[in-house]
Design an enzyme around this catalytic site. Structure first.
Site, PDB file in Angstrom:
ATOM      1  N   ASP A  46       0.826  -1.202   0.000  1.00  0.00           N
ATOM      2  CA  ASP A  46       0.000   0.000   0.000  1.00  0.00           C
ATOM      3  C   ASP A  46       0.865   1.259   0.000  1.00  0.00           C
ATOM      4  OD1 ASP A  46       0.891  -0.049   2.617  1.00  0.00           O
ATOM      5  OD2 ASP A  46      -1.103  -0.083   3.539  1.00  0.00           O
ATOM      6  N   SER A  47       2.173   1.059   0.085  1.00  0.00           N
ATOM      7  CA  SER A  47       3.119   2.165  -0.113  1.00  0.00           C
ATOM      8  C   SER A  47       2.956   2.804  -1.483  1.00  0.00           C
ATOM      9  CB  SER A  47       4.564   1.676   0.063  1.00  0.00           C
ATOM     10  OG  SER A  47       4.813   0.502  -0.693  1.00  0.00           O
ATOM     11  N   ASP A  85      -0.829  -6.461  -0.400  1.00  0.00           N
ATOM     12  CA  ASP A  85      -0.921  -5.747   0.873  1.00  0.00           C
ATOM     13  C   ASP A  85      -2.365  -5.297   1.109  1.00  0.00           C
ATOM     14  OD1 ASP A  85       0.076  -4.689   3.192  1.00  0.00           O
ATOM     15  OD2 ASP A  85       1.215  -3.076   2.239  1.00  0.00           O
ATOM     16  N   LYS A 115      -0.730  -9.650   2.969  1.00  0.00           N
ATOM     17  CA  LYS A 115      -0.072  -9.123   4.166  1.00  0.00           C
ATOM     18  C   LYS A 115      -1.014  -8.164   4.867  1.00  0.00           C
ATOM     19  CE  LYS A 115       2.970  -5.698   4.149  1.00  0.00           C
ATOM     20  NZ  LYS A 115       2.405  -4.779   5.205  1.00  0.00           N
ATOM     21  N   GLU A 117      -1.301  -5.622   8.674  1.00  0.00           N
ATOM     22  CA  GLU A 117      -0.569  -5.022   9.786  1.00  0.00           C
ATOM     23  C   GLU A 117      -1.251  -5.302  11.119  1.00  0.00           C
ATOM     24  OE1 GLU A 117       0.011  -0.865   9.126  1.00  0.00           O
ATOM     25  OE2 GLU A 117       0.893  -1.136   7.137  1.00  0.00           O
ATOM     26  N   GLU A 180       9.202  -4.026  11.124  1.00  0.00           N
ATOM     27  CA  GLU A 180       9.534  -2.688  10.625  1.00  0.00           C
ATOM     28  C   GLU A 180       9.832  -1.725  11.770  1.00  0.00           C
ATOM     29  OE1 GLU A 180       7.952   0.925   7.709  1.00  0.00           O
ATOM     30  OE2 GLU A 180       6.804  -0.942   7.839  1.00  0.00           O
TER      31      GLU A 180
END
Length: 263
Positions: A46-47, A85, A115, A117, A180
């Site tokens: 999502d970056s 993501d 993925k 978070e 991270e």
């Protein structure tokens, strides 16, 4: 053609002490290069909200947007595992929502895994997605989707909580975990405690593998780079030079030349 990287491949690499390589990619041309370079995991992160769309955070990225980019990447890859993501609010509302959205990555974009978070708080979600047969990569420490809650992009130093989160996401069924913005010593402790691979970004050399944002490590933009980034190329400067040469060639009449025309 080399065999596709799978969760089994990654487990074996950890057991044998072989470092895992991972990068982000968001489109077909760059994914082709990353895959050909032998990178093990490509994360369609999502970056993309920040490095492709020019936004200030990852939060505005939608499911439809990231599925669009993931499909481009998977079409380019013969070997790398492609991980999609899950964007902000695609898995937080309910477990059913999370499973449905995770499934879209495999059904609509041909990804191999997803993925998401979070630590202990998202373990029920990880468990449900994994139970549905979808491999899940966890992500703890500095989690960009929680940037406002954390008060910015800050290094996370609570060893007890980080170790606990790592063990819990493993128990929930995650096949690997991204660490991270974690001090190197804590990341090393987590890596030794886990059976699943750890993939570090700003977490030091003690992780089982490393991931960077492609645009950061190739020098594709001029924004400030985090301390943990090493720039392996300066493509922005090279591209700017080529664009200026094209501009000048058109203006002075040297392009197109005779060999660029048809007879």
């Amino acid at each position: 053609m080399q065999p596709r990287v799978t969760t089994t491949t990654l487990f074996k690499m950890k057991q044998e002490g072989k470092r895992i390589t991972a990068l982000t990619a968001y489109d077909h041309p760059f994914a082709t290069l990353v895959d050909a370079a032998g990178i093990d995991i490509i994360l369609v992160g999502d970056s993309l909200g920040m490095v492709v769309q020019g936004k200030q955070t990852t939060l505005p990225v939608t499911m439809d947007e990231i599925l669009y980019h993931t499909a481009m990447v998977t079409r380019a890859c013969n070997r790398a595992m492609v991980v999609g993501d899950m964007p902000f609010m695609s898995y937080q509302s309910s477990i059913n929502q999370a499973v449905d959205n995770a499934g879209r990555f495999l059904k609509e974009a041909d990804a191999s895994a997803v993925k998401l978070e979070g630590g202990a708080d998202v373990c029920p979600v990880i468990q449900a997605i994994a139970k549905a047969g979808i491999p899940v990569q966890a992500h703890i420490g500095l989690t960009p989707q929680s940037v406002h809650q954390m008060g910015g992009f800050r290094v996370q130093r609570d060893e007890e909580r980080l170790v606990s989160d790592a063990l819990k996401v493993q128990d929930a069924g995650a096949f690997s975990v991204v660490l991270e913005g974690i001090p190197s010593d804590i990341a090393g402790i987590i890596t030794k405690k886990l059976d699943i691979p750890t993939i570090g970004i700003g977490a030091g050399p003690g992780c089982d593998g490393q991931i960077l944002v492609l645009h950061d490590m190739l020098g594709l933009h001029d924004r400030h780079l985090p301390k943990f980034v090493r720039q392996f190329a300066d493509l922005r400067t090279q591209a700017a030079r080529g664009l200026e040469q094209y501009r000048d060639a058109v203006r002075n009449g040297s392009f197109p030349a005779e060999e660029h025309g048809y007879k």
